[in-house]
Design a protein around this motif. Structure first.
Motif, PDB file in Angstrom:
ATOM      1  N   UNK B  52       0.828  -1.153   0.187  1.00  0.00           N
ATOM      2  CA  UNK B  52       0.117   0.115   0.022  1.00  0.00           C
ATOM      3  C   UNK B  52       0.882   1.201   0.134  1.00  0.00           C
ATOM      4  N   UNK B  53       0.236   2.188  -0.360  1.00  0.00           N
ATOM      5  CA  UNK B  53       1.060   3.436  -0.301  1.00  0.00           C
ATOM      6  C   UNK B  53       1.868   3.862   0.984  1.00  0.00           C
ATOM      7  N   UNK B  54       3.035   4.336   0.815  1.00  0.00           N
ATOM      8  CA  UNK B  54       3.747   4.646   2.086  1.00  0.00           C
ATOM      9  C   UNK B  54       3.416   6.143   2.773  1.00  0.00           C
ATOM     10  N   UNK B  55       2.555   6.784   2.078  1.00  0.00           N
ATOM     11  CA  UNK B  55       2.283   8.363   2.201  1.00  0.00           C
ATOM     12  C   UNK B  55       1.260   7.990   3.336  1.00  0.00           C
ATOM     13  N   UNK B  56       1.417   8.539   4.462  1.00  0.00           N
ATOM     14  CA  UNK B  56       0.332   8.846   5.508  1.00  0.00           C
ATOM     15  C   UNK B  56      -0.321  10.265   5.079  1.00  0.00           C
ATOM     16  N   UNK B  77      -4.344  -5.198   9.482  1.00  0.00           N
ATOM     17  CA  UNK B  77      -4.567  -3.502   9.635  1.00  0.00           C
ATOM     18  C   UNK B  77      -2.865  -3.085   9.717  1.00  0.00           C
ATOM     19  N   UNK B  78      -2.573  -2.084   9.550  1.00  0.00           N
ATOM     20  CA  UNK B  78      -1.342  -1.439  10.060  1.00  0.00           C
ATOM     21  C   UNK B  78      -1.852   0.002  10.625  1.00  0.00           C
ATOM     22  N   UNK B  91      -7.749  -3.210   1.602  1.00  0.00           N
ATOM     23  CA  UNK B  91      -8.425  -2.139   0.771  1.00  0.00           C
ATOM     24  C   UNK B  91      -7.753  -0.746   1.025  1.00  0.00           C
ATOM     25  N   UNK B  92      -6.929  -0.561   1.959  1.00  0.00           N
ATOM     26  CA  UNK B  92      -6.208   0.850   2.073  1.00  0.00           C
ATOM     27  C   UNK B  92      -7.295   1.715   2.898  1.00  0.00           C
ATOM     28  N   UNK B  93      -8.651   1.306   3.268  1.00  0.00           N
ATOM     29  CA  UNK B  93      -9.314   2.080   3.900  1.00  0.00           C
ATOM     30  C   UNK B  93      -9.121   2.532   5.277  1.00  0.00           C
ATOM     31  N   UNK B  94      -9.031   3.715   5.645  1.00  0.00           N
ATOM     32  CA  UNK B  94      -8.714   4.207   6.839  1.00  0.00           C
ATOM     33  C   UNK B  94     -10.018   3.679   7.869  1.00  0.00           C
ATOM     34  N   UNK B  95      -9.454   2.956   9.064  1.00  0.00           N
ATOM     35  CA  UNK B  95     -10.433   2.341   9.752  1.00  0.00           C
ATOM     36  C   UNK B  95     -11.024   3.550  11.020  1.00  0.00           C
ATOM     37  N   UNK B  96     -10.207   4.609  10.890  1.00  0.00           N
ATOM     38  CA  UNK B  96     -10.695   5.726  11.977  1.00  0.00           C
ATOM     39  C   UNK B  96     -11.352   6.753  11.465  1.00  0.00           C
ATOM     40  N   UNK B  97     -11.326   6.951   9.981  1.00  0.00           N
ATOM     41  CA  UNK B  97     -11.863   7.857   9.361  1.00  0.00           C
ATOM     42  C   UNK B  97     -12.634   7.408   8.175  1.00  0.00           C
ATOM     43  N   UNK B  98     -13.736   7.137   7.734  1.00  0.00           N
ATOM     44  CA  UNK B  98     -14.287   6.444   6.731  1.00  0.00           C
ATOM     45  C   UNK B  98     -14.135   7.067   5.373  1.00  0.00           C
ATOM     46  N   UNK B  99     -13.679   8.600   5.355  1.00  0.00           N
ATOM     47  CA  UNK B  99     -13.663   9.501   4.366  1.00  0.00           C
ATOM     48  C   UNK B  99     -12.195   9.338   3.569  1.00  0.00           C
ATOM     49  N   UNK B 100     -11.284   8.686   4.337  1.00  0.00           N
ATOM     50  CA  UNK B 100      -9.975   8.469   3.937  1.00  0.00           C
ATOM     51  C   UNK B 100      -9.540   7.150   3.612  1.00  0.00           C
ATOM     52  N   UNK B 101      -8.893   6.999   2.546  1.00  0.00           N
ATOM     53  CA  UNK B 101      -8.183   5.675   2.124  1.00  0.00           C
ATOM     54  C   UNK B 101      -7.132   6.024   1.305  1.00  0.00           C
ATOM     55  N   UNK B 102      -6.077   4.846   1.266  1.00  0.00           N
ATOM     56  CA  UNK B 102      -4.779   5.084   0.664  1.00  0.00           C
ATOM     57  C   UNK B 102      -4.731   3.934  -0.400  1.00  0.00           C
ATOM     58  N   UNK B 103      -4.279   4.228  -1.605  1.00  0.00           N
ATOM     59  CA  UNK B 103      -3.874   3.286  -2.562  1.00  0.00           C
ATOM     60  C   UNK B 103      -3.350   1.919  -2.013  1.00  0.00           C
TER      61      UNK B 103
END
Ligand code: SRM
Ligand code: FAD
Ligand code: SF4
Ligand code: FES
Lengths: 862, 118
Positions: B52-56, B77-78, B91-103
């Motif tokens: 997954x993308x390394x960019x936070x 998860x990570x 999926x890269x989906x952020x589990x704390x903020x549904x509006x954010x995901x990473x490639x």
């Protein structure tokens, strides 16, 4: 805002002590402040504070900590007018005015005298000598503290409750302490001869010398007016009875009501002072009331806070003309306290004065425990009792007395140690009726507490305290409150859980025991036995830390590396742009010129930002992950070691320069700080740990704000624990005084290991301490008196940690498979192009994203 | 586990399996793209690789590979090392903020080498 009008009536409260405040607080709680102009005169320079806990001022509590106001602005918010530092000098009851020391004249509709009392100083020649004190206000304590720094010996005149408390304070200040008592036993009011004897023995075993049957005849002064010595006579024979050299004397020979205003205004007074009041706290003038220690009810002064609080409530009822007002009809003078670590409780008819009563007593001179019950003639009811050495039964016994609970067939069993195998006879809190007053200071019943637990879903004693006020007065009911909480929750079928996270249904403390007792050495083994799922960022670092403080293996071992939190993972502190800072250890702040040069050279070579930290060392910022081993290679060469600035581990032991250079130093604080820092370096713990060593009481190393702080004395070192700077500063508490270096280290060993075993995740020692039942006395019981019998284990656990120390960075640099982990990319030797530095004040700083944004497409792609 | 990337993608070999400590990650650089390659060994011993993308996006730094690997319920998860937001490894989906995901990027192991499709 409240809507006061000029037509409001005015009540003036003279004295803003504990009881005066309670009166105002009750007015506010009932909304009466909206229809009254409430005015108070406060002679002291600060608003009401908790005099009952006055001694804790010496243990580091501040005047603000002791304040009784929920917030400093509490009075202002509620429209209370305060005349701070101002005294009422006279009352004109015909004109209904008072005159203040600043000449102001104010009219009242109702006047409440809450002027308290003053310490009685017997008319001994020389009592004006420099070094004579009383013990009543924060100012008294500040003056004592100042004088104590130049004193070696301190004497308390008076062996009552307050005198002993005062002796304990002198002892803690490191003075040779004496108590001189006129009578033939200590605490004459509360205990009988049997109890007095045990009490004396206990107190003497703590190094306080007790002199009974002594009347002070003279205080002899030196030429410059200081105390030189005191001389005694025997009160019975009136013959000279020796003398005592001392630097300091504290009078604690009883209190006298501050009734001068009553006298001046011509109110009816008691023969030996005190302003007469009736059941409604009204004096001989219908518009003037008196409450607290200045009031005399049926020829009696009530020198405790609970009756004073009750009077305050009665007075509010009276002036607001409440239908069915409360009345004051005397008060139970029971007390439970801890004096110098000795538990003392006395309740009801402690002396057995009731005609026909039976007395059952039990003395265990080995365990230094004394218990006495006074029973009614038919042995069915408890009339009073005395408990010394162990007051665990106080709460329930006191309640049996107050509620006239029918006693079991052999009431003496209540105070006998349980015979082996037998169930304890103690009638628990469940036996009490709902109407039982649990907290007499705030008049809170069992029913009120239980329904608060129920309806407001309270789970902690602290919540009950803030919701119901129970336990926030003298504190003697707290253990009952705790029992009630447990009992009520049990009945509701609620067990209080403290699970770490979804992967472990255990608290950190439980996990620490499971690891230690089960000899589990990896996260996987622990998870397999006691957890579910794959772990997470909460449990992994917690377990990583437990593993490290139990087995002390290198944290980057393959099995441990995945557990480590951000900073531990690369043995450096990650900064906001993903670079790291490097902090080598500088034990005690002592650093050689070569080491300083090396820091400069490294900073220059790798273009690092350098800063002196708040912890007496140097931080080099902006290192890329792949540079870390290279930088450390150079630092290791001049003797630097990891500073663990990245770990929940020992950080620094701050020191001042000490006796080596400083003209005031009494011990070599640098030398000892280095020893201490080297002993605990590498120790991992639930949160970071900081220490300090100061060379004298001036405390330049701020040791009292550290997790463990050491202050040099003429005779050794005083050890303080559980201080905190940071977000919620807290002063450390004195654990032991005048220790040798070795004794000091032993106590720190045990204290730290006990903390590591029992604290929650990310709980600093101060927070941990605040939750510790029994506070500093309990801690002393555990680490000094070995009440839990674990000291030997704690000692050997720490010895094991100290013996297996390795410099984490040296190992990491020298072990290829660990060193390999420090790389920017697994497939390239390029540097991370998104790290961009900008020059500022001649050094670098990481660019903010906005500064990189225009070029971001060149640097990366997502 | 061999999956074929869509025709426009190529497999890039980044390292050997043994180069990454179990249950940790490493960053790979492919062109200008930085990819967090995560090696997960679950309790049953099953091994999986995720890219997954390394960019936070929260920290605005290239740090995801240095986070802690774990699970939330059944989701692997990570947690980003800086402010600890968690991302679903699949999926890269952020589990704390549904509006954010990473490639995320497809990964596979071939002959002991970890490959990423790009
Ligand atoms: C570098 C330094 C500031 C400085 O430039 O002076 C610093 C830097 C950080 N402090 Fe600190 N603290 C530094 C001295 C202090 C001090 C002063 C002291 O130790 O005398 C305190 C107050 C004393 C205390 O701890 O009681 C202090 C109280 C905190 C706290 C609040 C702790 C608390 O219990 O309230 C945090 C937050 C935390 O740990 O949860 C914190 C957290 C941090 C962190 C780790 C924040 C983070 O997670 O990034 C910072 C790491 C910076 C880095 O990468 O190096 N830092 N920090 C100081 C390093 C000292 C050293 O040599 O190791
Ligand atoms: C060290 C110590 C330990 C104690 N421990 C306990 C304990 O464990 N349990 C317990 O129940 N009780 C204890 N007490 C007693 C308790 O503190 C008192 O019972 C309580 O403070 C009485 O409250 P009060 O308001 O009547 O008097 P105070 O708290 O003394 O307040 C009276 C205030 O009125 C002010 N004042 C006086 N005259 C004037 C004037 N003319 N104008 C303006 N202001 C004036 C005074 O300066 C003072 O601030 C202890 C007391 C001390 C000193
Ligand atoms: S005070 Fe805050 S910003 Fe400053 S170093 Fe400490 S943690 Fe960082
Ligand atoms: S009885 Fe004093 S605080 Fe409860």
């Amino acid at each position: 805002m409240n809507s006061k009008t000029d037509s409001n009536k005015t009540v003036i409260v003279i004295g803003n002590g504990m009881v005066g405040h309670k009166f105002i607080d009750t007015m506010i709680a009932r909304g009466e402040h909206l229809s009254w102009n409430v005015v108070t005169f406060c002679e002291e320079p600060r608003l009401a504070y908790d005099r009952v806990y006055l001694s804790s001022f010496f243990a580091g509590k501040t005047a603000e900590d002791l304040s009784l106001l929920p917030r400093p602005t509490f009075y202002a918010e509620n429209g209370i007018t305060v005349h701070l530092g101002s005294k009422v000098v006279s009352i004109d009851k015909a004109a209904k005015t008072v005159t203040s020391s600043t000449g102001e004249v104010l009219s009242y509709d109702k006047l409440v005298l809450a002027t308290g009392s003053f310490p009685f100083v017997p008319p001994v020649t020389g009592r004006d000598a420099t070094g004579c004190f009383v013990y009543r206000t924060i100012e008294d304590l500040v003056a004592m503290q100042r004088h104590a720094t130049t004193s070696k010996v301190g004497v308390v005149i008076g062996g009552g409750l307050l005198g002993l408390e005062c002796a304990s304070a002198l002892k803690n200040m490191g003075l040779e302490t004496h108590v001189v008592e006129f009578a033939s036993r200590l605490m004459t009011v509360q205990v009988d001869d049997g109890g007095g004897a045990i009490l004396k023995r206990k107190i003497e075993s703590m190094g306080v010398k007790v002199h009974l049957n002594r009347n002070t005849s003279e205080i002899v002064k030196t030429a410059d007016g200081r105390i030189d010595k005191m001389t005694f006579i025997d009160p019975v024979t009136q013959k000279p009875a020796g003398e005592l050299k001392t630097d300091m004397i504290v009078f604690s020979a009883g209190i006298r009501p501050r009734d001068e205003l009553g006298k001046q205004a011509g109110l009816a007074m008691g023969e030996r002072g005190g302003i007469n009041v009736d059941d409604h706290c009204v004096t001989s003038d219908a518009d003037i009331l008196a409450i607290g220690e200045c009031a005399l009810y049926k020829n009696r002064i009530y020198g405790l806070v609970a009756p004073g609080y009750h009077m305050a409530t009665v007075a509010v009822d009276t002036i607001t003309k409440k239908p069915e007002p409360l009345t004051f009809t005397g008060f139970d003078m029971s007390t439970k306290l801890k004096l110098m670590g000795v538990d003392v409780g006395s309740f009801g008819d402690a002396m057995g004065a009731t005609p026909g009563c039976h007395i059952a007593s039990f003395t265990d001179s080995n365990a230094e425990v004394y218990r006495k019950l006074v029973l009614s003639a038919d042995r069915k009811q408890l009339l009073g009792g005395v408990l010394i050495g162990d007051t665990s039964a106080y709460g329930s016994l006191h309640q049996f007395m107050l509620n006239r609970v029918a006693l079991p067939a052999n009431p003496e069993d209540l105070i006998l140690p349980a015979r082996s195998g037998a169930k304890p006879t103690g009638l628990g809190v469940e036996c009490l009726p709902d109407s039982a007053t649990i907290c007499s200071c705030h008049n809170v019943t069992k029913g009120t507490i239980c329904s608060a637990i129920d309806t407001r879903e309270l789970r902690e004693v602290s919540d009950i305290k803030s919701c119901t006020k129970a336990g926030t007065g003298c504190g003697s009911c707290v253990s009952l409150v705790k029992d009630l909480l447990k009992d009520t929750l049990k009945k509701k079928g609620i067990t209080v859980v403290n699970h770490l996270c979804e992967h472990f249904a255990h608290s950190r403390q439980e996990l620490a025991s499971l690891v230690r007792l089960g000899k589990l050495k990896t996260f996987d083994a622990l998870l397999a036995k006691h957890g579910t799922g794959e772990g997470c960022e909460i449990c992994k670092p917690t377990v990583g830390s437990i593993m490290a403080s139990t087995w002390n293996e290198h944290i980057l071992e393959t099995k441990h590396a995945p557990l480590q939190d951000t900073n531990d993972r690369f043995l450096a502190n990650m900064q906001r742009d993903g670079t790291y800072s490097v902090v080598p250890r500088v034990p005690g702040g002592e650093i050689t010129a070569d080491q300083l040069i090396c820091l400069g050279t490294v900073a220059k070579k790798y273009n690092l930002y350098s800063k002196i930290t708040g912890g007496q060392r140097v931080d080099l910022f902006g290192a890329r992950v792949e540079q870390l081993p290279l930088i450390w290679e150079e630092l290791l060469k001049v003797g630097f070691e990891s500073g663990h600035a990245y770990g929940k581990a020992l950080r620094t032991v701050k020191s001042c320069v000490g006796s080596t250079w400083c003209r005031y130093g009494v011990q070599d604080s640098v030398g000892f700080a280095i020893k201490v820092e080297n002993r605990y370096k590498g120790l991992r713990s639930p949160h970071k740990l900081k220490g300090g060593v100061s060379g004298c009481a001036r405390e330049c190393a701020e040791a009292q704000s550290k997790d463990f702080g050491i202050i040099a004395t003429e005779n050794g070192y005083n050890l303080y624990v559980c201080g905190n700077g940071g977000m919620k500063p807290q002063h450390a508490q004195l654990l032991a005084a005048d220790l040798t270096e070795a004794a000091c280290l032993t106590l720190i060993d045990r204290f730290l290991m006990f903390y590591i075993r029992t604290a929650d995740r990310l709980e600093r020692t101060a927070t941990w301490f605040n939750k510790l039942d029994g506070g500093i006395d309990y801690l002393k019981d555990v680490v000094i008196a070995d009440k839990l019998g674990i000291c030997a284990e704690l000692d050997s656990e720490m010895a094991q940690i100290v013996a297996t120390y390795q410099d984490e960075w040296r190992t990491a640099v020298e072990t290829p498979e660990k060193r390999r982990q420090f790389r920017a990319f697994i497939n390239s030797s390029d540097q991370d192009p998104t790290i961009v530095m900008i020059e500022e004040r001649g050094q670098i700083r990481p660019a903010f994203f906005e500064e990189k944004a225009p070029n971001i497409d060149r640097l990366m792609e997502v | 586990m061999i999956t074929s990337p869509s025709p426009t993608l190529t497999w890039h070999t980044v390292c050997t399996v043994g180069d990454i400590t179990p249950n940790t990650g490493a960053a790979a650089l492919i062109g200008k793209r930085q990819i967090a390659v995560i090696r997960v060994v679950d309790r049953a011993g099953g091994e999986k690789f995720y890219g997954l993308s390394n960019w936070c996006p929260f920290a605005q730094a290239m740090v995801i590979s240095r986070g802690i690997v774990g699970s939330k319920g059944d989701i692997p998860k990570i947690a980003s090392p800086i402010y600890k937001q968690s991302f679903d490894l699949k999926s890269g989906q952020c589990l704390d903020d549904p509006s954010v995901s990473i490639p995320t990027y497809q990964t596979r192991v071939a002959d002991g080498f970890i490959q990423i499709a790009l």
